[in-house]
Design a protein around this motif. Structure first.
Motif, short mmCIF file in Angstrom:
data_model
loop_
_atom_site.label_atom_id
_atom_site.label_comp_id
_atom_site.label_asym_id
_atom_site.label_seq_id
_atom_site.Cartn_x
_atom_site.Cartn_y
_atom_site.Cartn_z
N GLY A 6 60.09 4.16 38.34
CA GLY A 6 60.49 4.18 36.93
C GLY A 6 59.34 4.60 36.03
N LEU A 7 58.16 4.04 36.28
CA LEU A 7 56.99 4.39 35.48
C LEU A 7 56.56 5.82 35.74
CD1 LEU A 7 54.54 1.36 35.32
CD2 LEU A 7 56.07 2.25 33.59
N PHE A 8 56.66 6.25 36.99
CA PHE A 8 56.27 7.61 37.33
C PHE A 8 57.11 8.61 36.55
CE2 PHE A 8 55.81 11.44 39.88
CZ PHE A 8 54.45 11.42 40.15
N GLY A 9 58.37 8.24 36.31
CA GLY A 9 59.25 9.10 35.54
C GLY A 9 58.79 9.28 34.10
N TYR A 10 58.10 8.28 33.56
CA TYR A 10 57.58 8.38 32.20
C TYR A 10 56.34 9.25 32.13
CZ TYR A 10 60.53 4.62 30.29
OH TYR A 10 61.59 3.86 29.85
N PHE A 11 55.46 9.14 33.13
CA PHE A 11 54.13 9.74 33.01
C PHE A 11 53.80 10.79 34.07
CE2 PHE A 11 54.01 5.34 31.42
CZ PHE A 11 53.88 5.63 30.07
N GLY A 12 54.25 10.64 35.27
CA GLY A 12 54.06 11.65 36.29
C GLY A 12 52.73 11.63 37.01
N SER A 13 51.68 11.18 36.33
CA SER A 13 50.37 11.13 36.98
C SER A 13 49.49 10.11 36.26
CB SER A 13 49.67 12.50 36.93
OG SER A 13 49.29 12.82 35.60
N LYS A 14 48.44 9.70 36.93
CA LYS A 14 47.51 8.76 36.31
C LYS A 14 46.86 9.36 35.08
CE LYS A 14 43.48 5.86 37.28
NZ LYS A 14 42.65 5.25 38.32
N GLU A 15 46.50 10.64 35.15
CA GLU A 15 45.86 11.28 33.99
C GLU A 15 46.79 11.30 32.79
OE1 GLU A 15 42.95 14.92 33.72
OE2 GLU A 15 45.02 15.67 33.66
N GLU A 16 48.04 11.61 33.01
CA GLU A 16 48.99 11.60 31.88
C GLU A 16 49.16 10.20 31.31
OE1 GLU A 16 50.17 14.11 30.23
OE2 GLU A 16 49.18 15.51 31.59
N LEU A 17 49.15 9.20 32.16
CA LEU A 17 49.20 7.82 31.70
C LEU A 17 47.97 7.50 30.85
CD1 LEU A 17 50.20 4.87 31.65
CD2 LEU A 17 49.12 4.57 33.91
N GLN A 18 46.79 7.92 31.29
CA GLN A 18 45.56 7.68 30.54
C GLN A 18 45.61 8.36 29.17
OE1 GLN A 18 42.85 9.18 33.52
NE2 GLN A 18 42.24 7.12 34.15
#
Length: 201
Positions: free
Chosen positions: A45-57
């Motif tokens: 579910g979270l991966f769907g929001y951001f796709g990668s650690k860098e995008e999350l950061q």
């Protein structure tokens, strides 16, 4: 898209929690897996929001900037330009750190130390936020100088650098030594420095 508002609200909750974590453990301490466990949601579910650690950061930095704008910048803008605004800006920053709006103190102080020597998109985003802040403080100081409230020979960049140093030192000392007096020391230092720069000295 009827689900969009709820998705956006969920994303905001996720990112606010991410910013809290990063203020203590750094942006490298963030991961989709850790955040999912912390919030009790699925990794997919979270991966769907951001796709990668860098995008999350990067998204976490953006939400932290929004919080900073609300807590530090906007209160100062309610005061007319001049030394009153400079003082309010400094007080807003000290209050934001002292109240632990982010549990690790100033979010940007924490992540700047983490990324200052690392190239990449995350460092660039952190550097841009820091540059915007220092320029805003310098511009606020320069407004006071141009209004004749600070001495004509005041160097806005230098005075901004000193004021920021007082604030960041209070943040660091308070966190490292659990010293609540650090903020009062910073307030005293800021008052003294602005009084010394006053056109009425």
């Amino acid at each position: 898209m009827p689900g969009r508002p709820r998705d956006e609200r969920a994303r905001e909750v996720i990112l606010r929690r991410a910013a809290d974590i990063a203020s203590k453990d750094g942006l490298e301490g963030l991961s989709i897996g850790r955040l999912a466990a912390d919030l009790g949601v699925s990794k997919s579910g979270l991966f769907g929001y951001f796709g990668s650690k860098e995008e999350l950061q990067l998204a976490t930095i953006r939400v932290a900037r929004d919080v900073y704008l609300t807590e530090v910048i906007q209160p100062a803008l309610t005061v007319p330009p001049g030394t009153g605004r400079v003082r309010r800006l400094c007080e807003s920053w000290l209050s934001y750190s002292e109240r632990r709006v982010f549990p690790g103190g100033c979010f940007f102080f924490a992540v700047t130390a983490e990324f200052d020597a690392r190239p990449g998109r995350v460092r660039d985003a952190v550097a841009a936020a820091g540059l915007d802040w220092s320029r805003f403080v310098a511009r606020t100081v320069d407004d006071a100088r141009q209004l004749g409230e600070l001495a004509a020979d005041t160097d806005p960049g230098q005075l901004a650098f000193e004021l920021i140093a007082f604030m960041e030192t209070a943040n660091a000392v308070s966190l490292l030594h659990d010293d609540p007096n650090a903020y009062e020391r910073a307030r005293t230092a800021i008052r003294g420095r602005l009084d010394a720069a006053s056109a009425r000295r």
